[in-house]
Design an enzyme around this catalytic site. Structure first.
Site, PDB file in Angstrom:
ATOM      1  N   MET A   1      20.844  19.962  28.554  1.00 54.85           N
ATOM      2  CA  MET A   1      19.679  20.101  29.437  1.00 54.85           C
ATOM      3  C   MET A   1      19.028  18.743  29.705  1.00 54.85           C
ATOM      4  O   MET A   1      18.541  18.494  30.806  1.00 54.85           O
ATOM      5  CB  MET A   1      18.671  21.093  28.864  1.00 54.85           C
ATOM      6  CG  MET A   1      19.180  22.533  28.817  1.00 54.85           C
ATOM      7  SD  MET A   1      19.598  23.229  30.445  1.00 54.85           S
ATOM      8  CE  MET A   1      21.371  23.432  30.270  1.00 54.85           C
ATOM      9  N   GLY A  55      23.418  20.660  20.903  1.00 53.81           N
ATOM     10  CA  GLY A  55      24.282  20.644  22.084  1.00 53.81           C
ATOM     11  C   GLY A  55      23.548  21.052  23.342  1.00 53.81           C
ATOM     12  O   GLY A  55      23.740  20.460  24.409  1.00 53.81           O
ATOM     13  N   CYS A  56      22.702  22.069  23.229  1.00 53.17           N
ATOM     14  CA  CYS A  56      21.956  22.542  24.399  1.00 53.17           C
ATOM     15  C   CYS A  56      20.905  21.527  24.820  1.00 53.17           C
ATOM     16  O   CYS A  56      20.679  21.321  26.010  1.00 53.17           O
ATOM     17  CB  CYS A  56      21.317  23.894  24.093  1.00 53.17           C
ATOM     18  SG  CYS A  56      22.552  25.176  23.773  1.00 53.17           S
ATOM     19  N   THR A  57      20.282  20.883  23.840  1.00 54.70           N
ATOM     20  CA  THR A  57      19.307  19.844  24.171  1.00 54.70           C
ATOM     21  C   THR A  57      19.995  18.698  24.889  1.00 54.70           C
ATOM     22  O   THR A  57      19.497  18.211  25.917  1.00 54.70           O
ATOM     23  CB  THR A  57      18.594  19.356  22.896  1.00 54.70           C
ATOM     24  OG1 THR A  57      17.894  20.462  22.308  1.00 54.70           O
ATOM     25  CG2 THR A  57      17.611  18.235  23.206  1.00 54.70           C
TER      26      THR A  57
END
Length: 168
Positions: free
Chosen positions: A55, A50-52
């Protein structure tokens, strides 16, 4: 909790620039905002899906922010050394801030206390701080993740409004 219209809590954190494993320097929010609108994109953890995705959405939309002379910074509790590796692996075109001691996530009240049932990390959230150090936009994840392209456009709109207000 920090709200729109509040003065953004100032802080100094290690900045991971991504050029090398040890590409780290101090970053102070008040110094950055004096140069124009600043986007703080808090995320739970580098190297997670999710963070990848989030970002990389910022990476792919960086032209919107460049056109507004806005600076984008990812913020997590990851160590800056791992952030540097992640920046290079994902081709991220903006730096990361390491809140490894968890002070800033508490100041902004964006603490996710139980990632995987055991870790305190940053709650996925975005703040825009104008050149006067005032929060002009705030989004904190509640429930499902938003459409990141829509989120980036909303942030870009807030940055543009803040820049217009500063120029007036």
């Amino acid at each position: 909790m920090v709200e729109i219209g509040d003065e953004a809590p100032d802080f100094t954190l290690p900045l991971a620039g991504g050029e090398a494993y040890n590409d780290i320097e101090p970053f102070t929010l008040s110094e950055a905002t004096s140069e124009g609108p600043t986007v703080l994109a808090f995320y739970p953890a580098a190297f997670t899906s999710g963070c990848t995705e989030e970002m990389c959405s910022f990476r792919d939309s960086m032209g919107l922010f460049d056109d507004l002379d806005a600076r984008v910074y990812g913020v997590s509790v990851d160590l800056p050394f791992s952030q540097n590796i992640w920046i290079r692996e994902e081709g991220l075109n903006f730096p990361m801030l390491s809140d490894w001691d968890h002070e800033v996530i508490h100041e902004y009240d964006v603490v996710l206390e139980d990632m995987y049932g055991m870790l305190e990390v940053a709650q996925r959230s975005v703040f825009v701080v104008d050149a006067d150090g005032v929060v002009t936009y705030k989004w904190v994840k509640e429930g499902e993740n938003p459409d990141f392209d829509d989120l980036v456009r909303e942030v870009a709109d807030a940055v543009a409004e803040a820049a217009d207000a500063t120029d007036a």
